[in-house]
Scaffold this active site. Structure first.
Site, PDB file in Angstrom:
ATOM      1  N   ASP A 271      25.542  22.860 149.867  1.00  0.00           N
ATOM      2  CA  ASP A 271      24.128  22.994 149.483  1.00  0.00           C
ATOM      3  C   ASP A 271      23.248  23.156 150.724  1.00  0.00           C
ATOM      4  O   ASP A 271      22.295  23.942 150.736  1.00  0.00           O
ATOM      5  CB  ASP A 271      23.683  21.757 148.688  1.00  0.00           C
TER       6      ASP A 271
ATOM      7  N   GLU B  25      26.855  31.556 145.715  1.00  0.00           N
ATOM      8  CA  GLU B  25      26.565  31.863 147.112  1.00  0.00           C
ATOM      9  C   GLU B  25      26.073  33.290 147.301  1.00  0.00           C
ATOM     10  O   GLU B  25      26.113  33.817 148.411  1.00  0.00           O
ATOM     11  CB  GLU B  25      27.824  31.625 147.973  1.00  0.00           C
TER      12      GLU B  25
END
Length: 674
Positions: free
Chosen positions: A529, A555
């Site tokens: 994260d 992502e």
């Protein structure tokens, strides 16, 4: 081990400004409150007595109308006096009084100051979910404030809250707004407040690992302190500046700064600060491999710490001396000292603290070529990191879910309340219109009063509408982790573009972080994260206000670009690959190297009408181009420039086999490598 030198002012209590008199402020009460603030710095007990006298002299709540803003200020100081005592009592009672005023006040200054007081209580009690929601609402209301005192305090508080939530861009924005509020003042506290704010700004840049910017800001502060002969402010500044230059590995400058800070702290007899500078100097000397100087300063610091009975410093400095013994050939004695100090920290059972100390044990065993112990230490450290990462990931997930649920509940409640209030307002307005029609000639003054009252109610209603709208906008169009636009935002944009009579040509650049699964597996999902947040920040610096940056999912990121010249696109791709890969993402002291791959295509593609080959199909081609970047080595961007054959011939390949189209020379393409 370098002590954490950069420390933040965790509350802005007392750092307030004196505003000019206004209708809802009492000049005498404002002066009494200014005197109270001055006393808190020199005689806290007398200050407490004075505050009690001020509160006791306040009139009843229904008689506060002519001094409402001053009364709110006094009650806020009483709230913080209760909140920051060792065993807080009376906080909820003062909050209830302030809330009653908030529900009836027509003053934006009073309303916002009370909301800020509630926010500070939430942060003190670690109710982070509600605190961050309230901060978003408060940020939208502070522009309505005209009182410089309130504007300064609220912006400084918001900056601190957003920094804790790693929303660094918002934090910097509110620190700058707080500085703007200071610009119109020139009293004895202005320099102190300005220095404190700019140190906080430097702290944000330090947390972003932008050491150069942090150093530049602190050096400007240093120049101001010297210009105004405020030498008493220098030791704290030296502490921050020394930490930053050490972070830049400029150890010669770090040595000089810490020596100056040590001298100043001794003059001011700040013993705790003296120990900090001594320890930091020892760490700098170790980095310079000047072991005799390191041992001299650390031994002197240990003697001082023992004399002060400062067990924290005794153990930390003792640990550093043990590590230094290991480096200078006294392995057994050094490890004994390190283990003795380590036992002190183990009693706290703070896993993050223990994990950091294990890193220094690993360095010691490596220096001794004791590889079995090194492996054992690293295994223990890795186990702790996994436990810390798992706990952090679980907490982040828990906080995000709680924040989302609380936002949804608050939104529904607010909408229902708003509907009821609006309906009541419509009924009242109708009654007022009838009354005005019947009695216009007789009660003109009364009607004017009612209109003014109605205007105030509408302003209050508009403030509440702002709260609802901001929550809806944030929830529907933004990704909660990175703050970037989401898929829905792109779909809305493309729908508006399609509806235009002549849609503007644009480009799609689809990006994917390389080996992201390995980052999650090796460092933990919390680190993943952190990588997503940092890469989002870097990508955001490359797009203009007229271009879009979207978190496409997982992502993946998508850029919607308005750059018709190919050389500009190539330059962007080169800059993008460099910006992502040239500096590792640091998480909990570990560097994570990151690269990114991409696929690019223009819209419309090869002058094919969008009615025939729309943006979703064009994006599929960009996705296949991204795949080619992945299979051909990653850290590159594959750009589809056009067609070498008629579209009808190439279309089947463009639907599913871009690689085949490239191989058969059906499409024009080139690659930008990182």
């Amino acid at each position: 081990m370098l002590l954490p030198s950069v420390t933040a002012q965790e509350t802005v209590l007392g750092d307030t400004l004196t505003a000019g008199s206004a209708a809802l402020r009492d000049a005498k009460l404002e002066q009494d409150l200014d005197d109270y603030l001055s006393l808190t710095l020199v005689d806290p007990e007398q200050a407490s007595t004075k505050l009690q006298q001020i509160i006791s002299a306040l009139p009843e709540k229904n008689a506060l109308d002519q001094m409402q803003e001053s009364a709110v200020r006094a009650l806020t100081y009483q709230l913080f006096a209760y909140l920051y005592q060792p065993n807080p009592t009376g906080v909820d009672e003062v909050l209830a009084t302030l809330n009653d005023i908030k529900n009836t006040t027509q003053s934006a200054n009073a309303f916002v100051e009370i909301m800020a007081a509630e926010l500070e209580v939430l942060t003190f009690r670690n109710d982070n979910t509600q605190a961050y929601i309230n901060a978003e609402i408060l940020a939208g209301l502070v522009a309505d404030v005209e009182n410089p005192r309130v504007k300064y305090w609220v912006n400084a508080l918001l900056a601190l809250v957003f920094r804790r939530d790693t929303q660094y861009e918002k934090s910097l924005k509110h620190y700058e707004l707080a500085l703007d509020a200071l610009s119109g003042t020139n009293d004895s506290r202005t320099l102190v407040r300005s220095t404190s704010l700019r140190r906080q700004i430097a702290i944000v840049h330090t947390e972003l690992k932008d050491w150069a910017r942090a150093r530049s800001i602190l050096e400007e502060v240093y120049s101001d302190i010297k210009r105004y002969n405020a030498e008493h402010l220098l030791p704290d500044l030296y502490l921050s500046l020394g930490f930053v230059v050490a972070g830049q590995k400029d150890y010669a400058a770090a040595e000089e700064i810490n020596l100056k800070g040590l001298a100043g702290a001794k003059v001011q007899k700040q013993q705790t600060l003296v120990l900090t500078f001594m320890n930091n100097l020892g760490s700098v000397y170790i980095e310079q491999q000047n072991y005799p100087a390191a041992m001299n300063i650390l031994q002197e610091a240990l003697t001082e710490a023992i004399a002060l009975n400062d067990q924290e410093s005794v153990n930390l400095i003792g640990f550093n001396i043990g590590y230094l013994d290991v480096l200078t050939g006294q392995a057994e004695a050094g490890l004994t000292k390190m283990h003795s100090a380590f036992a002190y920290y183990q009693q706290r059972n703070d896993k993050i603290e223990i994990e950091g100390l294990l890193g220094w044990f690993a360095k010691a065993y490596k220096a001794l070529n004791d590889y079995p112990k090194l492996a054992e230490t690293l295994e223990w450290q890795m186990q702790l990191r996994e436990e810390i990462a798992a706990a952090a990931s679980e907490k982040i997930t828990r906080d995000l879910l709680a924040r989302y649920e609380l936002k949804s509940q608050t939104q529904q409640i607010t909408i229902l309340q708003q509907q009821n209030e609006l309906q009541n307002e419509l009924i009242k307005n109708k009654q007022l219109q009838q009354t005005i029609t019947l009695l216009f000639g007789l009660i003109m003054l009364f009607a004017a009063f009612m209109l003014i009252n109605l205007y105030r109610k509408v302003r209050k209603t508009n403030r509440r509408l702002k709260e609802v709208n901001k929550q809806l906008e944030f929830q529907s169009l933004r990704d909660p982790l990175t703050g970037l636009l989401n898929r829905r935002a792109l779909q809305d944009h493309m729908a508006k573009r399609h509806a235009a009579s002549d849609p503007t040509p644009c480009s799609l650049l689809l990006l994917d972080i390389d080996f992201f699964k390995q980052i999650n597996d090796n460092f933990g999902h919390a680190a993943g994260d952190a990588v997503l947040i940092e890469i989002s920040r870097r990508l955001a610096t490359l797009v203009s206000d007229k271009e879009l940056l979207i978190r496409w999912g997982g992502e993946e990121f998508l850029m919607l670009l308005n750059r018709p010249e190919q050389r500009d696109i190539d330059q962007l791709c080169q800059s993008l690959l460099k910006e992502v890969s040239q500096l590792a993402v640091t998480y909990e002291g570990r560097d994570i190297n990151v690269t990114i791959s991409g696929g690019f295509i223009n819209l419309p593609f090869a002058k094919v009408p969008e009615s025939q080959f729309n943006w979703e199909k064009v994006l599929q081609v960009a996705d296949m181009a991204l795949y080619l970047s992945k299979v051909n080595g990653r850290n590159q961007i594959h750009l589809i420039d056009g067609l070498n054959v008629p579209f009808a011939v190439a279309e089947p390949h463009l639907q599913s086999d871009l690689n085949g189209a490239v191989r058969e020379n059906m499409v024009k393409s080139h690659t930008i490598n990182g």
